[in-house]
Design an enzyme around this catalytic site. Sequence first.
Site, PDB file in Angstrom:
ATOM      1  N   ASP A 103      -3.481   4.325  -1.947  1.00  0.00           N
ATOM      2  CA  ASP A 103      -4.421   4.768  -0.908  1.00  0.00           C
ATOM      3  C   ASP A 103      -4.437   6.297  -0.855  1.00  0.00           C
ATOM      4  OD1 ASP A 103      -5.875   5.060   1.455  1.00  0.00           O
ATOM      5  OD2 ASP A 103      -4.214   4.451   2.745  1.00  0.00           O
TER       6      ASP A 103
ATOM      7  N   LYS B 278       0.857  -1.193   0.000  1.00  0.00           N
ATOM      8  CA  LYS B 278       0.000   0.000   0.000  1.00  0.00           C
ATOM      9  C   LYS B 278       0.889   1.238   0.000  1.00  0.00           C
ATOM     10  CE  LYS B 278      -2.345   1.627   3.779  1.00  0.00           C
ATOM     11  NZ  LYS B 278      -2.235   3.095   3.888  1.00  0.00           N
TER      12      LYS B 278
ATOM     13  N   ASP C  42     -14.071  14.580  -4.302  1.00  0.00           N
ATOM     14  CA  ASP C  42     -14.218  15.868  -4.990  1.00  0.00           C
ATOM     15  C   ASP C  42     -15.482  15.769  -5.841  1.00  0.00           C
ATOM     16  OD1 ASP C  42     -13.682  18.368  -6.290  1.00  0.00           O
ATOM     17  OD2 ASP C  42     -11.547  18.066  -5.913  1.00  0.00           O
TER      18      ASP C  42
ATOM     19  N   THR D 154     -11.743   6.072  10.905  1.00  0.00           N
ATOM     20  CA  THR D 154     -11.799   5.567  12.283  1.00  0.00           C
ATOM     21  C   THR D 154     -11.423   6.646  13.297  1.00  0.00           C
ATOM     22  OG1 THR D 154      -9.645   4.600  11.809  1.00  0.00           O
ATOM     23  CG2 THR D 154     -11.500   3.101  11.913  1.00  0.00           C
TER      24      THR D 154
ATOM     25  N   ARG E 206       3.341  -1.277  10.648  1.00  0.00           N
ATOM     26  CA  ARG E 206       4.460  -1.357  11.586  1.00  0.00           C
ATOM     27  C   ARG E 206       4.825  -2.750  12.096  1.00  0.00           C
ATOM     28  NH1 ARG E 206       1.941   3.550  14.707  1.00  0.00           N
ATOM     29  NH2 ARG E 206       0.164   2.548  13.705  1.00  0.00           N
TER      30      ARG E 206
ATOM     31  N   LYS F  94      -7.495   8.146  -1.199  1.00  0.00           N
ATOM     32  CA  LYS F  94      -8.788   8.569  -0.623  1.00  0.00           C
ATOM     33  C   LYS F  94      -9.374   9.806  -1.311  1.00  0.00           C
ATOM     34  CE  LYS F  94      -7.684   6.869   4.047  1.00  0.00           C
ATOM     35  NZ  LYS F  94      -6.239   6.617   3.985  1.00  0.00           N
TER      36      LYS F  94
HETATM   37  O1  C5P Z   1       1.301   0.474  11.072  1.00  0.00           O
HETATM   38  P1  C5P Z   1      -0.130   0.029  11.009  1.00  0.00           P
HETATM   39  O2  C5P Z   1      -0.284  -1.476  10.885  1.00  0.00           O
HETATM   40  O3  C5P Z   1      -0.976   0.607  12.117  1.00  0.00           O
HETATM   41  O4  C5P Z   1      -0.650   0.637   9.613  1.00  0.00           O
HETATM   42  C1  C5P Z   1      -1.991   0.579   9.230  1.00  0.00           C
HETATM   43  C2  C5P Z   1      -2.179   1.297   7.913  1.00  0.00           C
HETATM   44  O5  C5P Z   1      -3.571   1.342   7.614  1.00  0.00           O
HETATM   45  C3  C5P Z   1      -1.708   2.753   7.928  1.00  0.00           C
HETATM   46  O6  C5P Z   1      -1.257   3.063   6.606  1.00  0.00           O
HETATM   47  C4  C5P Z   1      -2.964   3.517   8.260  1.00  0.00           C
HETATM   48  O7  C5P Z   1      -2.954   4.819   7.757  1.00  0.00           O
HETATM   49  C5  C5P Z   1      -4.021   2.674   7.543  1.00  0.00           C
HETATM   50  N1  C5P Z   1      -5.379   2.817   8.102  1.00  0.00           N
HETATM   51  C6  C5P Z   1      -5.687   2.535   9.421  1.00  0.00           C
HETATM   52  N2  C5P Z   1      -6.970   2.686   9.869  1.00  0.00           N
HETATM   53  C7  C5P Z   1      -7.933   3.094   9.036  1.00  0.00           C
HETATM   54  C8  C5P Z   1      -7.650   3.363   7.712  1.00  0.00           C
HETATM   55  C9  C5P Z   1      -6.339   3.220   7.268  1.00  0.00           C
HETATM   56  O8  C5P Z   1      -4.822   2.149  10.176  1.00  0.00           O
HETATM   57  N3  C5P Z   1      -9.165   3.171   9.485  1.00  0.00           N
END
Ligand code: C5P
Length: 232
Positions: free
Chosen positions: A59, A32, A64, A119, A211, A61
């Site tokens: 990603d 992603k 518009d 979220t 992460r 998003k």
């Molecule tokens: O590092 P981590 O596993 O938390 O990354 C989750 C990814 O998913 C990040 O790129 C974050 O921006 C994205 N994301 C999220 N929650 C959402 C939408 C997208 O964690 N509701």
Amino acid sequence: MGKDVIIACDFNSKNEVLNFLDKFTEEKPFVKIGMELFYSEGPDIVKEIKKRGHKIFLDLKLCDIPNTVKKSMKVLTELNVDMLNLHAFGTIAMMEAAIEGITHEDGTRPILIAVTLLTSTSEERMKRDLLINEMLPDVVLHYANNAKIAGLDGVVCSPLEAGLVKERCGKDFITVTPGVRFADGKLGDQVRVTTPQRAKELGSDYIVVGRPITESEDPVEAYRRCVREFIG
Ligand code: C5P
């Protein structure tokens, strides 16, 4: 429709992301690319990663007026990405325009999914700032259903909501779910998390994992562990 693990490559430079991907010598994970990397490195980073054989979820998003989204989606689709997204908040007309924009002349197109409510939006903020007075889960399901009506393939949601989304929109409606952590891993800033195995049980189609893989001492092993737990 294939289940897969998508690595959130939340890096801010080309060097960092390519060094990270160089570690994967045997497999080519689905990745992603988010706004930070895309805005700092431009479309070339997408072309470079695609050239290396990875599938890409771009990603960005979009939200518009329909005409702008349609034309922008067309440009992004020309980068040969595999998955794109937009905000369902932009209305059904905007989502339909997006579908037109991503569809090639032969009828094929990348997967298009919607963000329902971020979220980070609490029910209190939704009521106070956006004047939306419904219950938050009802808004999420309503927006998911709008995406379905517009012809989108699915939504981004928590694995904990995947079952409800499928109940409302059908089992083939794709759920792409972040908020995934290993049972023995760090939470970081995520609050409502599930393990890859639990996400599988809850019916997620794609898990987005950042992460726990990117900050692991052994990212390849962490990725393989996700695949083992989620796909088996
Ligand atoms: O590092 P981590 O596993 O938390 O990354 C989750 C990814 O998913 C990040 O790129 C974050 O921006 C994205 N994301 C999220 N929650 C959402 C939408 C997208 O964690 N509701």
